[in-house]
Design a protein around this motif. Sequence first.
Motif, mmCIF file in Angstrom:
data_model
loop_
_atom_site.group_PDB
_atom_site.id
_atom_site.type_symbol
_atom_site.label_atom_id
_atom_site.label_comp_id
_atom_site.label_asym_id
_atom_site.label_seq_id
_atom_site.Cartn_x
_atom_site.Cartn_y
_atom_site.Cartn_z
ATOM 1 N N ARG A 1 1.129 1.644 -42.204
ATOM 2 C CA ARG A 1 0.120 0.949 -41.406
ATOM 3 C C ARG A 1 -1.060 1.888 -41.189
ATOM 4 N NH1 ARG A 1 2.623 -1.375 -36.050
ATOM 5 N NH2 ARG A 1 3.661 0.685 -35.995
ATOM 6 N N GLU B 1 -10.546 0.825 -30.388
ATOM 7 C CA GLU B 1 -9.625 -0.184 -30.925
ATOM 8 C C GLU B 1 -9.258 -1.266 -29.922
ATOM 9 O OE1 GLU B 1 -7.120 2.532 -28.623
ATOM 10 O OE2 GLU B 1 -8.701 2.878 -30.120
ATOM 11 N N GLY C 1 -4.604 3.222 -39.201
ATOM 12 C CA GLY C 1 -5.353 3.321 -37.956
ATOM 13 C C GLY C 1 -6.486 4.312 -38.115
ATOM 14 N N GLU D 1 -3.792 -4.492 -36.683
ATOM 15 C CA GLU D 1 -2.965 -3.363 -37.116
ATOM 16 C C GLU D 1 -3.532 -2.030 -36.650
ATOM 17 O OE1 GLU D 1 -2.398 -1.494 -41.406
ATOM 18 O OE2 GLU D 1 -1.093 -3.252 -41.169
ATOM 19 N N SER D 2 -4.841 -1.838 -36.755
ATOM 20 C CA SER D 2 -5.424 -0.549 -36.380
ATOM 21 C C SER D 2 -5.254 -0.284 -34.891
ATOM 22 C CB SER D 2 -6.906 -0.508 -36.763
ATOM 23 O OG SER D 2 -7.615 -1.555 -36.135
ATOM 24 N N ARG D 3 -5.288 -1.329 -34.086
ATOM 25 C CA ARG D 3 -5.065 -1.151 -32.652
ATOM 26 C C ARG D 3 -3.617 -0.777 -32.375
ATOM 27 N NH1 ARG D 3 -6.508 -5.083 -27.483
ATOM 28 N NH2 ARG D 3 -5.181 -3.948 -26.014
ATOM 29 N N GLN D 4 -2.690 -1.419 -33.041
ATOM 30 C CA GLN D 4 -1.276 -1.111 -32.836
ATOM 31 C C GLN D 4 -0.960 0.321 -33.245
ATOM 32 O OE1 GLN D 4 0.665 -4.194 -35.116
ATOM 33 N NE2 GLN D 4 0.513 -5.696 -33.471
ATOM 34 N N VAL D 5 -1.556 0.780 -34.340
ATOM 35 C CA VAL D 5 -1.331 2.156 -34.785
ATOM 36 C C VAL D 5 -1.851 3.145 -33.743
ATOM 37 C CG1 VAL D 5 -2.012 3.885 -36.501
ATOM 38 C CG2 VAL D 5 -1.283 1.608 -37.237
ATOM 39 N N SER D 6 -3.026 2.889 -33.196
ATOM 40 C CA SER D 6 -3.585 3.786 -32.175
ATOM 41 C C SER D 6 -2.664 3.884 -30.968
ATOM 42 C CB SER D 6 -4.966 3.295 -31.745
ATOM 43 O OG SER D 6 -5.884 3.370 -32.815
ATOM 44 N N VAL E 1 -10.299 0.864 -37.816
ATOM 45 C CA VAL E 1 -10.825 0.059 -36.707
ATOM 46 C C VAL E 1 -12.151 -0.581 -37.118
ATOM 47 C CG1 VAL E 1 -11.769 0.151 -34.372
ATOM 48 C CG2 VAL E 1 -9.652 1.355 -34.908
ATOM 49 N N ASP F 1 -7.187 10.466 -31.639
ATOM 50 C CA ASP F 1 -8.144 9.734 -30.811
ATOM 51 C C ASP F 1 -8.643 10.574 -29.653
ATOM 52 O OD1 ASP F 1 -7.985 7.521 -32.390
ATOM 53 O OD2 ASP F 1 -6.497 6.494 -31.159
#
Length: 746
Positions: free
Chosen positions: A157, A394, A159, A402-407, A164, A419
């Motif tokens: 996945r 994100e 991020g 997906e990018s938000r979940q990875v963060s 984002v 981050d």
Amino acid sequence: MFERMAELAIRRSRLVLIVAVLAVALMGVVGAGAFGKLKGGGFDDPASPSTRAAEVIGDKFGGETNLVLLVRSPEGRIDTPASAETGRDLVADLKKDERLGNIVSYWETDNPDLRSKDGREAMVLAHVRGDTTEQRKNSIEILDTYSGTYKDALTVRAGGGAAVGADVSNQVFEDLILAEAIAIPLTLILLMIVFGSVVAALLPLVIAIIAIIGSFAQLFLFGSITDVADTATNLTTALGLGLGIDYALLMVSRFREQLTAGASVDDAVRRTVHTAGRTVAFSAATVAAALAALLVFPHYFLRSMGFTGVGVVVIAALSTLFVMPALLKVLGHRVNSGRLPWAKPQRSDAGTPLWGRLARTVMRRPVFTALPVLAVLLFAASPLLNISFGTPDERVLPKDAESRQVSQVLRQNFGGSEDSALHIVIGQSVAEAPLASYAGQLAALQGVERVETSTGTYTAGQSTATGPANPALGRPDAQRISVMSGLTPKSEAAESLVKRVRSVTPPPGSHPLVGGNDAVLVDAKESIAAKLPLAGALIVLTTFLLLFLFTGSVVQPLRALVLNLISLGATLGVMTWIFDDGNLSSLLGFTAQPMEMTMTVLMFCIAFGLSMDYEVFVTSRIKELHDQGADNETAVVDGLGHTGRIVSAAAVLLAVSFFAFGTAKLSFMQMFGLGSGLAILIDAIAVRGVLVPAAMRLLGRSAWYAPGFLRTFHGRYGLSEGGPEPTPAPGPAAATPAHPENSTRV
């Protein structure tokens, strides 16, 4: 000028329409390539230390990490022999990809910070090459290639900033399509309700479509010569739809009013251009002036919103001033064709009793009626006392992105995420001892978990390893330092850490630049705060000058500015209560976070300009009656009686085009749409309906005051609604509405 416009429409109406059709076709062809010219981001000041740090890291070290691939093993642990072998294969494939650079992985470094606390996941860090546009394109392609299952053994996945940005760009397009799919049909229905005639309802939509097509053409042209943010598509389409309808609504309403009063078609066109056309020109000037203030900011997000916003205002105004009169001339009395069942015959006075009665009631008891409205607006503005500001991250994306979940995983399961890291770069040679001392001072700061340099890793002010921990962080002519913290990104503590890091004494002769997400936030706040006074001064001065030229009074501009600031304060207060404090977050589906600074500035400028739009609509009719000899109360009551329905209808129609963006999945677009729509309704109803007549009653004759020398200046250079009133043809037509069976009330 307006006389020549009217005569052109009357004598060359079909030629004007043919030229307009050809121009729209050309704009459509040009605008088809607009999306390929736009860029993501644009929220940073290019001259800020954080931006310059990113540039130096790009020049010296190949760029900051902007892509994080989160790799998970379904077997349990990521460092089993099978998972490790597949992970190394993934890294090898990534290194072959020319779109990526600076690839660092857990399997190559055995760095425990690149492995999750439970051992099930590992990170692969990379930099997506290219400028902003190329990064967006490359990121989308890379995510399509590597996200998902790799060799049926690992799940991947994506991020980081690049992922984002790719998700935001995709969501902008989806939000735009959905918003326009809602706004255009709903607007057509509302226009039919307002006009009671199919043909009259379609005319404003024609102007709106021209404005939207023209907005995409200008986006392509501007995008070819400078940076334009991709979110400009949402602004220009909302403005084009709303203003095109607003201006056309005013023109069509005045034209039908003239026909009902018995004027010939030609005279109705002349009077419409003389009055409503002049109002449209001034209204467009006030909106453009407010949007032009965005050009003082260095962030290309705001700058692009400034020049594209001004462009779409100009397109909407020009199409209204040239195309609409020609359409009205060709249609003539057929403008009322397609009468709908609920339509009522239009009266010759074209007034609206409700708004006239409201204005009369307010003027009789101005304090009694205005104080409750002021109290409500000031209460609505009270959340501004606790407002906080941030920059997009994100969290603006929906929770399933997906990018938000990875963060979120990186913050929860890894020690010190990218981050929250601060990236320090020194663009010159630094000896090992001074560099180690500097890193030790950084590591001793409260909130810092570790500091990574080419000389080692440091925690609590001490080195934890001998020899170079990461040789890639050092070059003969430059050094990189990563400061990792466990602080919540973009929190007050994180911002405080940025300032403390920048205050640490650097190695002798060096000039460190501090970058990273939290540094970007600190710099953005300082940059916008530094330019706000200039932007505000430009808005006030241009608005004052335009309204003075329009009214000949120095009091009317001041009254308009004060009332606008009150209504905008209420709007921003409500948006703070919703998006900053988190109220209605479950209903609207967003995550509460500080108000996005650039979007707040944008919303203020747009809402201010649109408020002045209705200010001109109302004041123009009041001044017209005042100039004809009516006393102050009669001018206000009759002026609001004539314009109240038009202003309220225009406000609802314009608000619909903005409220449609309340369906967006991006939270800052939700804020922009809901805030702009709310500001329009507050201004049209509370301000124009109550506060304006109350203020006019309290001011009395002084409402039209100007010093003698300014009155002389206005008499020579002012551009108020002059122009002779056409004389209706003699006979019954002068007293009988033309074609009453097809007339409807507006």
